[in-house]
Design an enzyme around this catalytic site. Structure first.
Site, PDB file in Angstrom:
ATOM      1  CG  HIS A 175      -1.714   1.195   1.451  1.00 40.23           C
ATOM      2  ND1 HIS A 175      -3.058   1.259   1.167  1.00 40.23           N
ATOM      3  CD2 HIS A 175      -1.381   2.432   1.948  1.00 40.23           C
ATOM      4  CE1 HIS A 175      -3.523   2.464   1.467  1.00 40.23           C
ATOM      5  NE2 HIS A 175      -2.521   3.190   1.951  1.00 40.23           N
ATOM      6  CD  GLU A 176       1.874   3.505   3.626  1.00 38.79           C
ATOM      7  OE1 GLU A 176       2.132   4.583   3.049  1.00 38.79           O
ATOM      8  OE2 GLU A 176       0.841   3.334   4.293  1.00 38.79           O
ATOM      9  CG  HIS A 179       0.521   6.234  -0.777  1.00 38.37           C
ATOM     10  ND1 HIS A 179      -0.586   6.768  -1.379  1.00 38.37           N
ATOM     11  CD2 HIS A 179       0.069   5.616   0.343  1.00 38.37           C
ATOM     12  CE1 HIS A 179      -1.664   6.492  -0.669  1.00 38.37           C
ATOM     13  NE2 HIS A 179      -1.292   5.785   0.385  1.00 38.37           N
ATOM     14  CD  GLU A 263      -4.777   6.280   2.177  1.00 39.30           C
ATOM     15  OE1 GLU A 263      -4.591   5.139   2.650  1.00 39.30           O
ATOM     16  OE2 GLU A 263      -3.846   7.052   1.899  1.00 39.30           O
TER      17      GLU A 263
END
Length: 656
Positions: A175-176, A179, A263
């Site tokens: 997930h990070e 980004h 998100e």
């Protein structure tokens, strides 16, 4: 969208953010002007000084004062905070009190986190980011911060480390990394700067309000006199506090609106990266059932709320002001993915084949659902900034094959330098002895001893392990002082030029150092990106295309073919000329340093041309893959391993 489209979209969002911030600045200026007008109506002088001057219904001086006050606190505060953040992700992590664990994990949980981050970085072709730990935070949370892949950091709370299984931790790290790869971090840092400016007005109003409210008396001073400074301070402070609070409310609304949609995208990307819904969905479910939730008490946590994995507030409200979507909606979206949707996420499969035209490793892309051949330039856009579970497995396999002594050496700056020096030592015994003698005279004694000890291991190293090892070694080198870095660069250049020629791997190594370390030691401003066109850098384009076309030392005819394949993909009116390779060594790194500011569409076009040059002879050898990936990394474009799927066997040394 592919990597380049994500980068372009992030920049458009960033432009909209600048416009919205400008409108907020104008709105606050108008509010301050109105506040001065109200104060004037009640005959309260705005500066608290009895100068005998009274404002008219519209007074230019009043407007100038409003502009000056708003500009000083909102504009100036934002500019100062943005400047403070010029160091990238490290500054954000340290401002929250996080501890760097990359070089000194204290327990098994910290080591597991490092392993997961390393696997994801090697699999995606990103520099291995430093990992920071919020030691005192029991809540479950994580963040990625930086201006781009080259200065990114990953942050985790102690609660996350102790609560997640390895699969869940991998989902959160995926997930990070979304980004990092999708351009969200640059936008997030800008948001912090803008929010800080508006917050300063609120704080200034609160200070004036406090001073006025706690004066001996408002309107009556000690001894019965009039305290003429207290009432204006109280009134002005109350007004600025109200305006700042309203401005901050709308700033948080902008922050939340931008954050929520990203998100959802990062959650979906985590599934794509790990090919597992259970990892990221399980992490979200565990967060929802955790006693401390995702609450953070760290300093500056509020200003970084939009870059966190979970909401940092006391309540996770499904409202306009929540920086994150409700947990149940995030989980429902993930659990609702169909098998067909999951299959489409993995449409691009990488595979390898053995070269039929000679020894070595070659690259091919199976058509899969995309229907693309490996020589199609579109595969660059699909591969860049993405990864599959096959890439992650391949990265894990590579890391496990690195000899333990070398893995142990890349955790602190002295021995990490030794690993890089050892990788550069010549294969010729006589020249190697000369290089070690020179190194002993110029390098730190501890580093020299480690270089001599590790040299036999790097000499026998599988070529496919060199670039991952280099990526691991680059991380602790960030901790060097500027003086140490200059000495390191001088020794590196000495080893590269000791045989009067620069190999493709040496070019790749210098490219990695250029993109990861030079910016940290004043090489370039990480905040600038995406302004140039190819026609602004014609000479540099010619240098880089010539070097990639040269590859592993093709014959003249093959070199001409490679150059032609790449040049043909560039716009016809672009007067790019090939470079005499005898002059290319010094020009190559300089050219990379001048191409980093290309617009996303222009960068894509250049990398596609480089790719076509690399595959023009029907194969991509290890050294060519290293060079292409290093060029992409130097241009802030993460590229996954090009040889994913090729079995890695200890002791096998493919011909290069």
């Amino acid at each position: 969208m592919d990597f380049f489209e994500h980068q372009a979209a992030a920049r458009k969002t960033s432009t909209r953010l600048v416009v919205l911030f400008g409108l907020a600045l104008l709105g606050l200026t108008a509010g301050v002007y109105g506040l001065f007008s109200v104060l004037d109506m009640f005959n309260v002088r705005t500066a608290g000084v009895d100068s005998g001057v009274r404002f008219a219904a519209f007074d230019p001086l009043r407007l100038v004062l409003a502009l000056a006050l708003t500009g000083a606190f909102v504009g100036g505060g934002s500019a100062i905070r943005t400047y403070q953040l010029r160091g990238g992700g490290r500054v954000v992590a340290e401002s929250m009190g996080a501890r760097l664990i990359s070089n000194a994990p204290r327990d098994a949980a910290e080591q597991r986190a490092l392993n997961v981050v390393e696997e994801m970085a090697i699999a995606s072709g990103s520099p291995v980011p430093p990992v920071y730990l919020l030691d005192k935070e029991d809540g479950i949370n994580a963040f990625a911060a930086g201006y781009g892949p080259n200065d990114a950091v990953i942050g985790l709370t102690r609660g996350a480390l102790e609560s997640f299984s390895r699969q869940e931790l991998q989902g959160v790290v995926g997930h990070e990394f979304s980004h990092i790869l999708n351009g969200d971090m640059r936008l997030n840092l800008r948001l912090i700067g803008y929010l800080h400016g508006i917050l300063l007005m609120t704080l200034f109003g609160r200070m004036l309000f406090y001073l006025g409210a706690h004066s001996p008396r408002i309107g009556r001073g000690r001894g019965g006199g009039s305290d003429k400074g207290a009432a204006p301070a109280f009134a002005l402070g109350l007004g600025l506090l109200a305006l700042g609070s309203i401005g901050h409310l709308f700033a948080r609304l902008i922050q939340s609106a931008i954050s929520r949609q990203r998100e959802y995208l990062a959650d979906a990307s985590a599934v794509q990266f790990t090919r597992s819904v259970d990892g990221i969905a399980g992490a979200l479910e565990r967060l929802g059932g955790h006693a401390a939730g995702s609450r953070l008490y760290a300093p500056n946590a509020e200003e970084a709320a939009h870059m966190m994995f979970g909401s940092t507030g006391k309540w996770n409200l499904a409202s306009f002001f929540s920086t994150h979507p409700p947990l149940d909606k995030r989980v429902a979206r993930l659990r609702g993915l169909s098998k067909e949707q999951l299959a489409r996420m993995g449409a691009l499969k990488r595979s390898t084949r053995t070269s039929e035209s000679g020894p070595g490793l070659a690259l091919g892309l199976a058509g899969g659902e995309s229907g693309m051949g490996w020589s199609d330039p579109e595969v660059v856009g699909l591969a860049a900034g993405s990864l599959t579970d096959e890439d992650v497995d391949y990265a894990r396999d590579l890391l496990e094959r690195i000899p333990p002594a070398l893995r142990a050496a890349v955790v602190e700056p002295f021995e990490a330098r030794a690993v890089i020096y050892a990788l550069l030592l010549s294969g010729d015994p006589g020249l190697r002895r000369e290089e070690l003698v020179r190194l002993e005279a110029h390098a730190d004694g501890r580093t020299y001893t480690a270089t001599a000890r590790l040299a036999p291991l790097t000499e026998a190293l599988d070529p496919r392990l060199r670039l991952p090892l280099l990526e691991l070694a680059a991380r602790p080198l960030r901790e060097m002082s500027a003086r140490q870095y200059q000495a390191f660069r001088a020794n590196l250049e000495m080893l590269v030029m000791s045989d009067q020629r620069v190999t493709p791997f040496e070019h790749a190594l210098r490219g990695v150092i250029l993109c990861q370390l030079d910016p940290l030691f004043g090489g370039r401003d990480l905040r600038r990106l995406g302004r140039l066109r190819l026609r602004d850098r014609l000479e540099e384009v010619g240098v880089v295309l010539s070097m990639v076309a040269h590859g592993a030392g093709r014959a003249d005819r093959a070199l001409d073919t490679a150059w032609g394949a790449g040049r043909q993909h560039l716009p016809p009116g672009l007067p790019v000329q090939p470079l005499d390779l005898r002059d290319a060594d010094a020009a190559f790194e300089r050219s990379l340093g001048r191409l980093w500011d290309l617009r996303p569409a222009e960068l894509r076009l250049l990398l596609e041309a480089l790719w076509l040059a690399a595959v023009s002879d029907g194969e991509v050898r290890v050294v060519e893959a290293e060079l292409f990936r290093a060029v992409a990394a130097a241009l802030a474009c993460p590229m996954p391993p090009l040889l994913a799927g090729q079995p890695v066997e200890a002791g096998v040394l493919p011909a290069v």
